[in-house]
Design an enzyme around this catalytic site. Structure first.
Site, PDB file in Angstrom:
ATOM      1  N   ARG A 103      -3.717   4.229  -1.033  1.00 55.59           N
ATOM      2  CA  ARG A 103      -4.276   3.128  -1.816  1.00 55.59           C
ATOM      3  C   ARG A 103      -3.671   1.775  -1.478  1.00 55.59           C
ATOM      4  O   ARG A 103      -2.486   1.679  -1.149  1.00 55.59           O
ATOM      5  CB  ARG A 103      -4.026   3.381  -3.312  1.00 55.59           C
ATOM      6  CG  ARG A 103      -4.818   4.491  -3.915  1.00 55.59           C
ATOM      7  CD  ARG A 103      -4.150   5.020  -5.172  1.00 55.59           C
ATOM      8  NE  ARG A 103      -3.015   5.891  -4.869  1.00 55.59           N
ATOM      9  CZ  ARG A 103      -1.909   5.952  -5.593  1.00 55.59           C
ATOM     10  NH1 ARG A 103      -1.781   5.211  -6.662  1.00 55.59           N
ATOM     11  NH2 ARG A 103      -0.939   6.775  -5.250  1.00 55.59           N
TER      12      ARG A 103
ATOM     13  N   HIS B 136       0.848  -1.201   0.000  1.00 57.75           N
ATOM     14  CA  HIS B 136       0.000   0.000   0.000  1.00 57.75           C
ATOM     15  C   HIS B 136       0.874   1.238   0.000  1.00 57.75           C
ATOM     16  O   HIS B 136       2.068   1.189   0.343  1.00 57.75           O
ATOM     17  CB  HIS B 136      -0.936   0.012   1.217  1.00 57.75           C
ATOM     18  CG  HIS B 136      -0.243   0.285   2.524  1.00 57.75           C
ATOM     19  ND1 HIS B 136      -0.164   1.536   3.089  1.00 57.75           N
ATOM     20  CD2 HIS B 136       0.412  -0.538   3.381  1.00 57.75           C
ATOM     21  CE1 HIS B 136       0.492   1.474   4.231  1.00 57.75           C
ATOM     22  NE2 HIS B 136       0.860   0.226   4.436  1.00 57.75           N
ATOM     23  N   CYS B 137       0.273   2.350  -0.421  1.00 56.51           N
ATOM     24  CA  CYS B 137       0.956   3.644  -0.360  1.00 56.51           C
ATOM     25  C   CYS B 137       0.174   4.523   0.609  1.00 56.51           C
ATOM     26  O   CYS B 137      -0.501   4.026   1.509  1.00 56.51           O
ATOM     27  CB  CYS B 137       1.069   4.266  -1.742  1.00 56.51           C
ATOM     28  SG  CYS B 137      -0.512   4.541  -2.565  1.00 56.51           S
ATOM     29  N   VAL B 138       0.236   5.823   0.456  1.00 55.55           N
ATOM     30  CA  VAL B 138      -0.384   6.735   1.418  1.00 55.55           C
ATOM     31  C   VAL B 138      -1.899   6.627   1.412  1.00 55.55           C
ATOM     32  O   VAL B 138      -2.550   6.727   2.447  1.00 55.55           O
ATOM     33  CB  VAL B 138       0.042   8.196   1.125  1.00 55.55           C
ATOM     34  CG1 VAL B 138      -0.647   9.163   2.074  1.00 55.55           C
ATOM     35  CG2 VAL B 138       1.551   8.325   1.241  1.00 55.55           C
TER      36      VAL B 138
END
Length: 471
Positions: free
Chosen positions: A30, A26-28
């Site tokens: 999503r 995951h990112c910030v």
């Protein structure tokens, strides 16, 4: 007990089950997933989950928009409830890349090279915008601000030096990122880039005048005449040279004993790459790069309305496919020439148009969650980040996306007819005017107004009075 247990179960079911997820990270904002079969995804069921704000597929990755903060907990709950196992972002990228065709891989490679250097380029663009305010004529007075207040001249000069450094040594930035992407030593990439802009070489910006005057310096390499020119502001030469350097370095590391690699690998790799670059890669790609930019310049000079309209229509769809990164090289080539880019201002207006369409959805929908998402994603798009607006709202309901493209096309046509240019790449939203040459501010601001009013109005009218879809 996991905080989002039911939501995670619903997400997994909509994605085709746990067994359909190959890798996850995951990112910030999503979840980023490599799926075995994206055709198994039930998008309607997925986006019906209350914490899901949208989803999209790009570059072989399926991404689920959750939101800042919440996505961390959702990902932890997913890892706790399944046997998927956490992967790195690179693992997910690699898994997704295997599903791409050669053209998609090439575009993704460009993205992997240019995205890491964007912060430096955007920062330089903003600072050049500040320098434009100090040195541009007709902004506050008929003369430039530094001519009215000469005591500010040195301040402007220092700002210009700081701002222009990233563009002056652009090959070093690209060399660092490209060699790292191709698997070589990024430090050698920096050195290669610096070699290509060495001060003892003829500056690329002075090449045309020197060629006309017959004063281009020549090296005589055992009877072979090679032009001793630098590659300031050039993109293609350093990209191809970085690829060659990486392959030579990696090849040498396989055959040279560890004990003497320090003495052999880097010197040989740089020497061979340097000679091949100055003899072949540089001249060929220099001509190719100038030919590509010349084609765009011709189009926007001869039929600017067509160029602006087409790029205004295509830019947002290019973002969806990831192909927009290919045009970053053209923008950098244009700004590197010192004359400015006509493509990047259209990009900025396209981003604003997507934000305006998302903003209109606040007044169209009765769904409180969608109202909140529309508002926050509109602000994000106005500041140059369009993913939440495009994938979370506009593409999801289709007509806002189309309305945004219409507004972008009209605005792009208008500013192209008025020959609006940006001195550098900056923030692709409302702050974009700082990167526009001051003499072009008025038509650009009119273009901004078009890209705000037209998409907002069209989206509102269609959503309220034409669409039969329950929103």
């Amino acid at each position: 007990m996991p905080k989002y247990e039911q939501q995670v179960r619903d997400i997994l079911e909509a994605l085709g089950g746990e067994e359909n997820i190959e890798k996850a990270t995951h990112c910030v904002t999503r979840l980023r997933l490599a799926l075995k079969d994206e055709s198994k995804v039930d998008s309607e069921k997925l986006e019906a989950v209350d914490i899901v704000k949208g989803s999209f597929s790009t570059n072989g990755q399926f991404q689920v928009i959750i939101g800042q903060g919440t996505v961390d907990q959702v990902f932890r709950d997913m890892m706790e409830m399944t046997d998927i196992g956490e992967a790195s972002k690179q693992d997910v990228k690699d898994a997704g890349s295997q599903k791409l065709n050669p053209f998609q891989r090439a575009v993704k490679t460009l993205a992997d090279i240019f995205i890491p250097i964007l912060p430096a380029i955007v920062t330089a663009g903003l600072l050049l915008g500040l320098n434009n305010i100090l040195t541009g004529e007709g902004i506050f007075f008929d003369e430039a601000l530094i001519e009215v207040y000469p005591q500010w001249a040195d301040l402007a000069e220092i700002i210009n030096i700081i701002a222009s450094a990233a563009f002056t040594f652009l090959p070093a930035l690209i060399g660092w990122s490209a060699v790292r992407r191709f698997g070589g030593s990024d430090l050698l990439g920096i050195v290669l880039g610096l070699i290509m802009v060495h001060p003892d070489l003829l500056n690329a910006w002075a090449y045309a005048d020197a060629q006309e005057a017959g004063e281009v310096p020549i090296w005589n390499l055992l009877g072979l005449e090679v032009e001793a020119i630098g590659y300031q502001g050039q993109v293609l030469p350093v990209l191809f040279a970085s690829y060659l350097l990486s392959k030579i370095e990696l090849g040498l590391r396989k055959v040279v004993p560890d004990s003497i690699q320090l003495l052999i690998v880097a010197p040989v790799a740089l020497l061979v790459t340097g000679f091949i670059t100055f003899i072949a890669i540089g001249p060929i790609t220099f001509a190719l790069g100038n030919g590509i930019t010349g084609l765009f310049i011709w189009l926007f000079d001869v039929v600017p309305a067509v160029g602006g309209f087409v790029y205004g229509v295509l830019y947002a769809p290019l973002v969806v496919t990831g192909m927009h990164h290919a045009f970053l090289a053209v923008d950098l080539q244009l700004t590197g020439s010192g004359d400015g880019t006509f493509l990047w201002p259209i990009l900025a207006l396209s981003n604003i148009a997507q934000g305006s369409a998302a903003l209109a959805m606040i007044f169209v929908t009765r769904n409180e969650n969608l109202k909140g998402l529309s508002g926050t994603s509109a602000v994000s798009a106005y500041l140059g980040v369009t993913e939440p607006a495009m994938f979370g709202v506009n593409i999801r309901y289709k007509f806002p996306f189309v309305c945004a493209i219409i507004g972008s096309a009209i605005a792009g046509t208008f500013i192209s007819i008025n020959a609006v240019l940006a001195s550098a790449i900056g923030v692709g939203g409302i702050p974009a005017f700082l990167s526009i040459f001051p003499q072009d501010w008025v038509p650009f601001i009119i273009g901004m107004i078009i890209s705000i009013v037209v998409p907002f109005t069209l989206t509102f009218l269609y959503g309220k009075f034409v669409s039969k879809e329950k929103i």
